[in-house]
Design an enzyme around this catalytic site. Structure first.
Site, PDB file in Angstrom:
ATOM      1  N   ASP A  36     -18.407  17.806  66.699  1.00  0.00           N
ATOM      2  CA  ASP A  36     -18.698  17.638  68.116  1.00  0.00           C
ATOM      3  C   ASP A  36     -19.374  16.295  68.340  1.00  0.00           C
ATOM      4  O   ASP A  36     -20.023  15.753  67.441  1.00  0.00           O
ATOM      5  CB  ASP A  36     -19.617  18.796  68.572  1.00  0.00           C
ATOM      6  CG  ASP A  36     -19.564  19.000  70.077  1.00  0.00           C
ATOM      7  OD1 ASP A  36     -18.708  18.387  70.744  1.00  0.00           O
ATOM      8  OD2 ASP A  36     -20.392  19.779  70.587  1.00  0.00           O
ATOM      9  N   GLY A  90     -17.034  12.419  72.373  1.00  0.00           N
ATOM     10  CA  GLY A  90     -17.139  11.880  73.734  1.00  0.00           C
ATOM     11  C   GLY A  90     -18.436  11.110  73.905  1.00  0.00           C
ATOM     12  O   GLY A  90     -18.461   9.992  74.447  1.00  0.00           O
ATOM     13  N   ARG A  91     -19.551  11.714  73.433  1.00  0.00           N
ATOM     14  CA  ARG A  91     -20.863  11.068  73.565  1.00  0.00           C
ATOM     15  C   ARG A  91     -20.938   9.788  72.747  1.00  0.00           C
ATOM     16  O   ARG A  91     -21.537   8.799  73.159  1.00  0.00           O
ATOM     17  CB  ARG A  91     -21.974  12.043  73.152  1.00  0.00           C
ATOM     18  CG  ARG A  91     -22.361  12.989  74.282  1.00  0.00           C
ATOM     19  CD  ARG A  91     -23.120  14.186  73.785  1.00  0.00           C
ATOM     20  NE  ARG A  91     -22.209  15.201  73.272  1.00  0.00           N
ATOM     21  CZ  ARG A  91     -22.601  16.344  72.739  1.00  0.00           C
ATOM     22  NH1 ARG A  91     -23.900  16.595  72.619  1.00  0.00           N
ATOM     23  NH2 ARG A  91     -21.713  17.231  72.333  1.00  0.00           N
ATOM     24  N   ARG A 101     -13.514   8.167  76.283  1.00  0.00           N
ATOM     25  CA  ARG A 101     -13.701   9.309  75.371  1.00  0.00           C
ATOM     26  C   ARG A 101     -12.668   9.320  74.239  1.00  0.00           C
ATOM     27  O   ARG A 101     -12.955   9.702  73.113  1.00  0.00           O
ATOM     28  CB  ARG A 101     -13.586  10.629  76.151  1.00  0.00           C
ATOM     29  CG  ARG A 101     -14.732  10.886  77.124  1.00  0.00           C
ATOM     30  CD  ARG A 101     -14.506  12.203  77.871  1.00  0.00           C
ATOM     31  NE  ARG A 101     -14.379  13.326  76.956  1.00  0.00           N
ATOM     32  CZ  ARG A 101     -15.404  13.970  76.399  1.00  0.00           C
ATOM     33  NH1 ARG A 101     -16.640  13.599  76.682  1.00  0.00           N
ATOM     34  NH2 ARG A 101     -15.194  14.980  75.575  1.00  0.00           N
ATOM     35  N   HIS A 144     -12.450  10.114  70.004  1.00  0.00           N
ATOM     36  CA  HIS A 144     -11.572  11.021  69.251  1.00  0.00           C
ATOM     37  C   HIS A 144     -10.862  10.280  68.121  1.00  0.00           C
ATOM     38  O   HIS A 144     -10.676  10.800  67.026  1.00  0.00           O
ATOM     39  CB  HIS A 144     -10.533  11.664  70.184  1.00  0.00           C
ATOM     40  CG  HIS A 144     -11.157  12.560  71.215  1.00  0.00           C
ATOM     41  ND1 HIS A 144     -12.121  13.470  70.895  1.00  0.00           N
ATOM     42  CD2 HIS A 144     -10.951  12.685  72.555  1.00  0.00           C
ATOM     43  CE1 HIS A 144     -12.499  14.122  71.994  1.00  0.00           C
ATOM     44  NE2 HIS A 144     -11.803  13.655  73.008  1.00  0.00           N
ATOM     45  N   SER A 150      -9.948  23.572  70.554  1.00  0.00           N
ATOM     46  CA  SER A 150     -10.174  24.996  70.850  1.00  0.00           C
ATOM     47  C   SER A 150      -9.230  25.483  71.944  1.00  0.00           C
ATOM     48  O   SER A 150      -8.634  24.683  72.675  1.00  0.00           O
ATOM     49  CB  SER A 150     -11.630  25.217  71.273  1.00  0.00           C
ATOM     50  OG  SER A 150     -11.815  24.792  72.612  1.00  0.00           O
ATOM     51  N   LEU A 157      -8.688  20.938  46.927  1.00  0.00           N
ATOM     52  CA  LEU A 157      -9.304  21.422  48.164  1.00  0.00           C
ATOM     53  C   LEU A 157      -8.266  22.055  49.104  1.00  0.00           C
ATOM     54  O   LEU A 157      -7.163  21.530  49.255  1.00  0.00           O
ATOM     55  CB  LEU A 157      -9.949  20.221  48.876  1.00  0.00           C
ATOM     56  CG  LEU A 157     -10.506  20.460  50.283  1.00  0.00           C
ATOM     57  CD1 LEU A 157     -11.854  21.153  50.223  1.00  0.00           C
ATOM     58  CD2 LEU A 157     -10.648  19.134  51.037  1.00  0.00           C
ATOM     59  N   ARG A 161     -22.619  21.986  62.441  1.00  0.00           N
ATOM     60  CA  ARG A 161     -22.225  21.530  63.779  1.00  0.00           C
ATOM     61  C   ARG A 161     -22.922  20.212  64.052  1.00  0.00           C
ATOM     62  O   ARG A 161     -24.143  20.103  63.920  1.00  0.00           O
ATOM     63  CB  ARG A 161     -22.571  22.539  64.873  1.00  0.00           C
ATOM     64  CG  ARG A 161     -22.084  22.039  66.237  1.00  0.00           C
ATOM     65  CD  ARG A 161     -22.036  23.091  67.311  1.00  0.00           C
ATOM     66  NE  ARG A 161     -21.413  22.516  68.503  1.00  0.00           N
ATOM     67  CZ  ARG A 161     -20.748  23.189  69.410  1.00  0.00           C
ATOM     68  NH1 ARG A 161     -20.620  24.492  69.302  1.00  0.00           N
ATOM     69  NH2 ARG A 161     -20.211  22.585  70.459  1.00  0.00           N
ATOM     70  N   ARG A 213     -24.521  26.376  69.300  1.00  0.00           N
ATOM     71  CA  ARG A 213     -23.666  27.493  69.720  1.00  0.00           C
ATOM     72  C   ARG A 213     -22.390  27.482  68.893  1.00  0.00           C
ATOM     73  O   ARG A 213     -22.061  26.484  68.243  1.00  0.00           O
ATOM     74  CB  ARG A 213     -23.351  27.427  71.218  1.00  0.00           C
ATOM     75  CG  ARG A 213     -22.723  26.123  71.661  1.00  0.00           C
ATOM     76  CD  ARG A 213     -22.286  26.169  73.134  1.00  0.00           C
ATOM     77  NE  ARG A 213     -21.931  24.847  73.617  1.00  0.00           N
ATOM     78  CZ  ARG A 213     -22.742  24.051  74.304  1.00  0.00           C
ATOM     79  NH1 ARG A 213     -23.959  24.435  74.618  1.00  0.00           N
ATOM     80  NH2 ARG A 213     -22.336  22.847  74.681  1.00  0.00           N
ATOM     81  N   SER A 236     -19.231  28.214  70.187  1.00  0.00           N
ATOM     82  CA  SER A 236     -18.057  27.773  70.946  1.00  0.00           C
ATOM     83  C   SER A 236     -16.772  28.460  70.489  1.00  0.00           C
ATOM     84  O   SER A 236     -15.731  27.813  70.313  1.00  0.00           O
ATOM     85  CB  SER A 236     -17.910  26.245  70.871  1.00  0.00           C
ATOM     86  OG  SER A 236     -19.069  25.611  71.370  1.00  0.00           O
TER      87      SER A 236
END
Ligand code: IPE
Ligand code: IPE
Ligand code: MG
Length: 240
Positions: free
Chosen positions: A19, A22-23, A32, A36, A64, A130, A187, A193, A195
């Site tokens: 997460d 965007g920030r 944004r 990504h 998601s 992996l 996270r 959270r 999500s």
């Protein structure tokens, strides 16, 4: 679960909610989508770091079931990134002995993306290093709903007896069938959270949240998370 040279226990399965793309972009005055793009580079690097650290399963949340709510520009840009990175990932997986699996409902994607996902899984399925799991159009509730639907239809067809359904039966109908539950959930970007991520599978997972934004995640951050994990006492409902 392995131990490395420094006596650190390496979690067998690490799940990540990446997460903060965007920030990260906003902080730099960028669109944004640039966040990504940079986030995809970090995913590639993390796959290599995880493989080197001896992690057996790495499951990242890429998109998601709720992310469709974003602007069509952002969703479109994410789809283009998937297209590009699926091809790169095939090469990276092949040269690092990585097996790639996708969880989530892929049927909502365009046909070429579905074909790309199928190809990635097909061409890496005999790799023994992996296991890299990407959750795309994934939602824990959606996964459980799809599982319940299949369980109900198997019961109706007489292939399954409702009285004999156990926790293992439910697990075997999930997208993660055959995989161990995550030991550690990381996270990034500070949000505390889930999500809608791996709702069934995270029942006893240790949760680690860092303020680091996903594009800045690196080896040092992964090591910090593993160190924090090593300080936890896992009780699984028992007494120690
Ligand atoms: C995570 O970064 C990537 C996806 C959810 C696809 P975000 O896009 O959620 O970044 P923030 O939370 O807005 O910073
Ligand atoms: C979770 O991040 C989904 C992915 C990382 C793909 P979000 O940014 O969508 O989650 P919320 O909206 O902050 O809960
Ligand atoms: Mg976010």
């Amino acid at each position: 679960m392995g131990e490395n040279q420094s006596g650190m226990v390496i979690p067998k399965h690490v799940a990540i909610i990446l997460d903060g793309n965007g920030r990260w972009a906003k902080k730099r005055g960028l669109p944004r989508t640039m966040g990504h793009k940079e986030g995809c580079v970090t995913v590639e690097k993390t796959v290599e770091l995880a493989a080197r650290a001896g992690i057996e399963y790495l499951t990242v949340y890429g998109f998601s079931t709720e992310n469709w709510k974003r602007s069509s520009e952002e969703v479109g840009a994410l789809m283009q990134l998937f297209r590009y990175y699926m091809v790169r990932l095939l090469k990276i997986a092949s040269s690092n002995n990585v097996r790639v699996c996708m969880i989530g409902d892929r049927t909502r994607f365009d046909a070429d993306i579905i074909e790309g996902i199928n190809r990635l899984e097909r061409e890496t399925k005999t790799n023994t290093g992996l296991t890299f799991v990407i959750a795309v159009n994934y939602g824990g509730r959606d996964e459980l709903t799809r599982a319940v639907r299949r369980i109900a239809s198997d019961c109706a067809a007489g292939r399954l007896c409702s009285e004999e359904i156990k926790e293992e039966t439910v697990a075997s109908y999930l997208d993660t069938a055959g995989m161990p539950d995550p030991d550690l959930l990381i996270r990034t970007s500070g949000e505390i959270r889930l999500s809608n991520y791996l709702l069934w599978q995270l029942a006893y997972t240790e949760i680690y949240v860092t303020d680091c934004l996903w594009p800045d995640f690196n080896q040092e951050e992964l090591e910090k998370a593993i160190l924090a994990y090593n300080k936890r006492e896992r009780r699984f409902g028992g007494v120690k």
